[in-house]
Scaffold this motif. Sequence first.
Motif, PDB file in Angstrom:
ATOM      1  N   ASP A   1       0.846  -1.192   0.000  1.00 21.52           N
ATOM      2  CA  ASP A   1       0.000   0.000   0.000  1.00 21.52           C
ATOM      3  C   ASP A   1       0.882   1.242   0.000  1.00 21.52           C
ATOM      4  OD1 ASP A   1      -1.926   2.051   0.692  1.00 21.52           O
ATOM      5  OD2 ASP A   1      -3.210   0.475   1.484  1.00 21.52           O
ATOM      6  N   GLU A   2       0.490   2.270  -0.742  1.00 18.78           N
ATOM      7  CA  GLU A   2       1.239   3.522  -0.769  1.00 18.78           C
ATOM      8  C   GLU A   2       0.914   4.401   0.431  1.00 18.78           C
ATOM      9  OE1 GLU A   2       3.714   4.434  -2.835  1.00 18.78           O
ATOM     10  OE2 GLU A   2       3.519   2.355  -3.500  1.00 18.78           O
ATOM     11  N   MET A   3      -0.166   4.072   1.135  1.00 19.73           N
ATOM     12  CA  MET A   3      -0.584   4.843   2.300  1.00 19.73           C
ATOM     13  C   MET A   3       0.460   4.759   3.415  1.00 19.73           C
ATOM     14  SD  MET A   3      -2.999   6.527   3.996  1.00 19.73           S
ATOM     15  CE  MET A   3      -3.699   6.735   5.645  1.00 19.73           C
ATOM     16  N   GLN A   4       0.764   5.900   4.010  1.00 19.38           N
ATOM     17  CA  GLN A   4       1.621   5.938   5.193  1.00 19.38           C
ATOM     18  C   GLN A   4       0.780   6.377   6.386  1.00 19.38           C
ATOM     19  OE1 GLN A   4       5.263   8.137   4.836  1.00 19.38           O
ATOM     20  NE2 GLN A   4       5.732   7.335   2.799  1.00 19.38           N
ATOM     21  N   THR A   5       1.084   5.839   7.541  1.00 20.48           N
ATOM     22  CA  THR A   5       0.362   6.197   8.750  1.00 20.48           C
ATOM     23  C   THR A   5       1.330   6.427   9.892  1.00 20.48           C
ATOM     24  OG1 THR A   5      -1.335   5.483  10.352  1.00 20.48           O
ATOM     25  CG2 THR A   5       0.044   3.758   9.397  1.00 20.48           C
ATOM     26  N   SER A   6       0.995   7.364  10.763  1.00 17.28           N
ATOM     27  CA  SER A   6       1.801   7.574  11.958  1.00 17.28           C
ATOM     28  C   SER A   6       1.714   6.335  12.844  1.00 17.28           C
ATOM     29  CB  SER A   6       1.275   8.794  12.725  1.00 17.28           C
ATOM     30  OG  SER A   6       1.938   8.941  13.959  1.00 17.28           O
ATOM     31  N   GLY A   7       2.869   5.877  13.338  1.00 15.39           N
ATOM     32  CA  GLY A   7       2.891   4.684  14.172  1.00 15.39           C
ATOM     33  C   GLY A   7       3.729   4.890  15.417  1.00 15.39           C
ATOM     34  N   GLN A   8       3.067   5.033  16.557  1.00 15.92           N
ATOM     35  CA  GLN A   8       3.792   5.249  17.813  1.00 15.92           C
ATOM     36  C   GLN A   8       4.516   3.984  18.237  1.00 15.92           C
ATOM     37  OE1 GLN A   8       1.961   7.499  21.100  1.00 15.92           O
ATOM     38  NE2 GLN A   8       2.397   5.734  22.394  1.00 15.92           N
ATOM     39  N   GLN A   9       5.795   4.129  18.564  1.00 15.44           N
ATOM     40  CA  GLN A   9       6.631   3.004  18.991  1.00 15.44           C
ATOM     41  C   GLN A   9       6.914   3.111  20.491  1.00 15.44           C
ATOM     42  OE1 GLN A   9      10.211   3.284  16.664  1.00 15.44           O
ATOM     43  NE2 GLN A   9       9.191   2.837  14.732  1.00 15.44           N
ATOM     44  N   THR A  10       6.370   2.176  21.260  1.00 12.70           N
ATOM     45  CA  THR A  10       6.665   2.111  22.683  1.00 12.70           C
ATOM     46  C   THR A  10       7.612   0.944  22.896  1.00 12.70           C
ATOM     47  OG1 THR A  10       4.474   3.005  23.247  1.00 12.70           O
ATOM     48  CG2 THR A  10       5.708   1.897  25.012  1.00 12.70           C
ATOM     49  N   PHE A  11       8.860   1.235  23.180  1.00 11.40           N
ATOM     50  CA  PHE A  11       9.875   0.196  23.273  1.00 11.40           C
ATOM     51  C   PHE A  11       9.635  -0.694  24.498  1.00 11.40           C
ATOM     52  CE2 PHE A  11      12.645   3.776  21.434  1.00 11.40           C
ATOM     53  CZ  PHE A  11      12.198   3.499  20.141  1.00 11.40           C
ATOM     54  N   ILE A  12       9.882  -1.978  24.344  1.00 12.05           N
ATOM     55  CA  ILE A  12       9.722  -2.943  25.431  1.00 12.05           C
ATOM     56  C   ILE A  12      11.043  -3.052  26.193  1.00 12.05           C
ATOM     57  CG2 ILE A  12       9.263  -5.363  26.017  1.00 12.05           C
ATOM     58  CD1 ILE A  12       7.388  -5.477  23.606  1.00 12.05           C
ATOM     59  N   GLU A  13      11.019  -2.649  27.462  1.00 16.64           N
ATOM     60  CA  GLU A  13      12.170  -2.696  28.372  1.00 16.64           C
ATOM     61  C   GLU A  13      13.338  -1.823  27.909  1.00 16.64           C
ATOM     62  OE1 GLU A  13      13.153  -6.763  29.179  1.00 16.64           O
ATOM     63  OE2 GLU A  13      11.476  -6.978  30.562  1.00 16.64           O
ATOM     64  N   ARG A  14      13.069  -0.854  27.070  1.00 19.04           N
ATOM     65  CA  ARG A  14      14.090   0.119  26.665  1.00 19.04           C
ATOM     66  C   ARG A  14      13.441   1.501  26.661  1.00 19.04           C
ATOM     67  NH1 ARG A  14      18.253  -2.027  23.426  1.00 19.04           N
ATOM     68  NH2 ARG A  14      19.236   0.012  23.707  1.00 19.04           N
ATOM     69  N   GLU A  15      14.210   2.522  26.927  1.00 23.00           N
ATOM     70  CA  GLU A  15      13.729   3.895  26.839  1.00 23.00           C
ATOM     71  C   GLU A  15      14.329   4.612  25.645  1.00 23.00           C
ATOM     72  OE1 GLU A  15      11.377   5.373  28.594  1.00 23.00           O
ATOM     73  OE2 GLU A  15      11.066   3.500  29.712  1.00 23.00           O
ATOM     74  N   ILE A  16      15.535   4.209  25.266  1.00 26.39           N
ATOM     75  CA  ILE A  16      16.258   4.865  24.179  1.00 26.39           C
ATOM     76  C   ILE A  16      16.840   3.805  23.251  1.00 26.39           C
ATOM     77  CG2 ILE A  16      18.143   6.443  23.595  1.00 26.39           C
ATOM     78  CD1 ILE A  16      17.942   7.569  26.427  1.00 26.39           C
ATOM     79  N   ILE A  17      16.709   4.040  21.944  1.00 28.61           N
ATOM     80  CA  ILE A  17      17.289   3.145  20.942  1.00 28.61           C
ATOM     81  C   ILE A  17      18.230   3.958  20.056  1.00 28.61           C
ATOM     82  CG2 ILE A  17      16.801   1.692  18.923  1.00 28.61           C
ATOM     83  CD1 ILE A  17      16.087   0.455  21.623  1.00 28.61           C
ATOM     84  N   PHE A  18      19.403   3.419  19.823  1.00 33.08           N
ATOM     85  CA  PHE A  18      20.409   4.116  19.032  1.00 33.08           C
ATOM     86  C   PHE A  18      20.438   3.559  17.607  1.00 33.08           C
ATOM     87  CE2 PHE A  18      21.477   4.613  23.428  1.00 33.08           C
ATOM     88  CZ  PHE A  18      21.898   5.930  23.514  1.00 33.08           C
ATOM     89  N   PRO A  19      20.848   4.395  16.645  1.00 35.78           N
ATOM     90  CA  PRO A  19      20.941   3.924  15.260  1.00 35.78           C
ATOM     91  C   PRO A  19      21.735   2.628  15.161  1.00 35.78           C
ATOM     92  CG  PRO A  19      21.298   6.289  15.358  1.00 35.78           C
ATOM     93  CD  PRO A  19      21.241   5.810  16.782  1.00 35.78           C
ATOM     94  N   GLY A  20      21.182   1.665  14.408  1.00 34.24           N
ATOM     95  CA  GLY A  20      21.828   0.373  14.232  1.00 34.24           C
ATOM     96  C   GLY A  20      21.323  -0.697  15.176  1.00 34.24           C
ATOM     97  N   GLU A  21      20.504  -0.329  16.173  1.00 33.93           N
ATOM     98  CA  GLU A  21      20.018  -1.295  17.152  1.00 33.93           C
ATOM     99  C   GLU A  21      18.679  -1.903  16.761  1.00 33.93           C
ATOM    100  OE1 GLU A  21      21.970  -0.366  21.410  1.00 33.93           O
ATOM    101  OE2 GLU A  21      20.134   0.764  20.989  1.00 33.93           O
ATOM    102  N   THR A  22      18.370  -3.049  17.376  1.00 33.66           N
ATOM    103  CA  THR A  22      17.100  -3.750  17.174  1.00 33.66           C
ATOM    104  C   THR A  22      16.367  -3.817  18.499  1.00 33.66           C
ATOM    105  OG1 THR A  22      17.957  -5.077  15.341  1.00 33.66           O
ATOM    106  CG2 THR A  22      16.035  -5.944  16.495  1.00 33.66           C
ATOM    107  N   VAL A  23      15.043  -3.630  18.463  1.00 29.50           N
ATOM    108  CA  VAL A  23      14.247  -3.613  19.687  1.00 29.50           C
ATOM    109  C   VAL A  23      12.850  -4.136  19.392  1.00 29.50           C
ATOM    110  CG1 VAL A  23      13.378  -1.260  19.326  1.00 29.50           C
ATOM    111  CG2 VAL A  23      13.563  -2.159  21.654  1.00 29.50           C
ATOM    112  N   ASN A  24      12.218  -4.746  20.397  1.00 28.94           N
ATOM    113  CA  ASN A  24      10.807  -5.093  20.304  1.00 28.94           C
ATOM    114  C   ASN A  24       9.990  -3.915  20.831  1.00 28.94           C
ATOM    115  OD1 ASN A  24      10.973  -7.893  19.337  1.00 28.94           O
ATOM    116  ND2 ASN A  24      11.943  -8.292  21.304  1.00 28.94           N
ATOM    117  N   ALA A  25       8.858  -3.655  20.185  1.00 36.23           N
ATOM    118  CA  ALA A  25       8.075  -2.482  20.560  1.00 36.23           C
ATOM    119  C   ALA A  25       6.589  -2.722  20.333  1.00 36.23           C
ATOM    120  CB  ALA A  25       8.529  -1.263  19.751  1.00 36.23           C
ATOM    121  N   GLU A  26       5.781  -1.998  21.127  1.00 35.30           N
ATOM    122  CA  GLU A  26       4.343  -1.950  20.911  1.00 35.30           C
ATOM    123  C   GLU A  26       4.067  -0.832  19.911  1.00 35.30           C
ATOM    124  OE1 GLU A  26       2.321  -1.637  24.714  1.00 35.30           O
ATOM    125  OE2 GLU A  26       4.084  -2.525  25.680  1.00 35.30           O
ATOM    126  N   ILE A  27       3.267  -1.123  18.894  1.00 38.88           N
ATOM    127  CA  ILE A  27       2.993  -0.155  17.827  1.00 38.88           C
ATOM    128  C   ILE A  27       1.518   0.204  17.814  1.00 38.88           C
ATOM    129  CG2 ILE A  27       3.228   0.365  15.369  1.00 38.88           C
ATOM    130  CD1 ILE A  27       5.882  -0.305  16.701  1.00 38.88           C
TER     131      ILE A  27
END
Length: 222
Positions: free
Chosen positions: A151-177
């Motif tokens: 789909d070409e549609m874009q939507t705002s998607g809030q990312q609430t990280f699981i057990e993390r507060e900050i994510i740095f470029p290059g990292e992987t994290v699980n999140a609630e969307i």
Amino acid sequence: MTTEEFAKNFYLEKKNLLKSSFDFEANNMTYVSTKIQELQLDTEQTEKLKHIISSLLTDTFYTVLLGLDGSTSIGNSNQEVFKIYDEQENLISDCGELEAEAYEYFHNHKFEFDNSEADFIATLTYLTAEDGGRKTPAISNYRPQIKFDFDEMQTSGQQTFIEREIIFPGETVNAEIKIIAVEHFAHKLKEGMTFEFLEGQTLIGTGKIKLIKNELLRKASR
């Protein structure tokens, strides 16, 4: 107590230990948080240490539960099944049930899934700055745009990280969307589906849906 409640309590204990280890408020300091504070780490180093300790606690608690269930050995002992009863003589652990519940909590995010208002849980991988991604870290509750390849549609998607507060470029994290355009994507998403997340037209990372919470979004199976 049920088998699920037993596994859940172990998971909550893990979360409490992790939280107390990084609680630097004067009235709440523990031995561990005091020693971590004495290291005088910067924000990035603190978050990376938090991730390491979280992974260690997950492996430890999960292994103990599997050992009690007879799914792995504990220490140098032979692998064997332990029957665990609560004070009311309810059987908690017996041949495989505890292993299944432990996996749901420690590796499949059951606690977050059950207590979340998010639409789905996903694994996110942020691009490095060298690959065109963010040059600065992202804070939990960050809201980039999400785009699925169908789909070409874009939507705002809030990312609430699981057990993390900050994510740095290059990292992987699980999140609630949590997405805005739920009705547009109704009955179009499925677990395992991949997506991109962007700032404007700039790709900053990719994601993969692990669990869908909002049934309105779930694509009907055929």
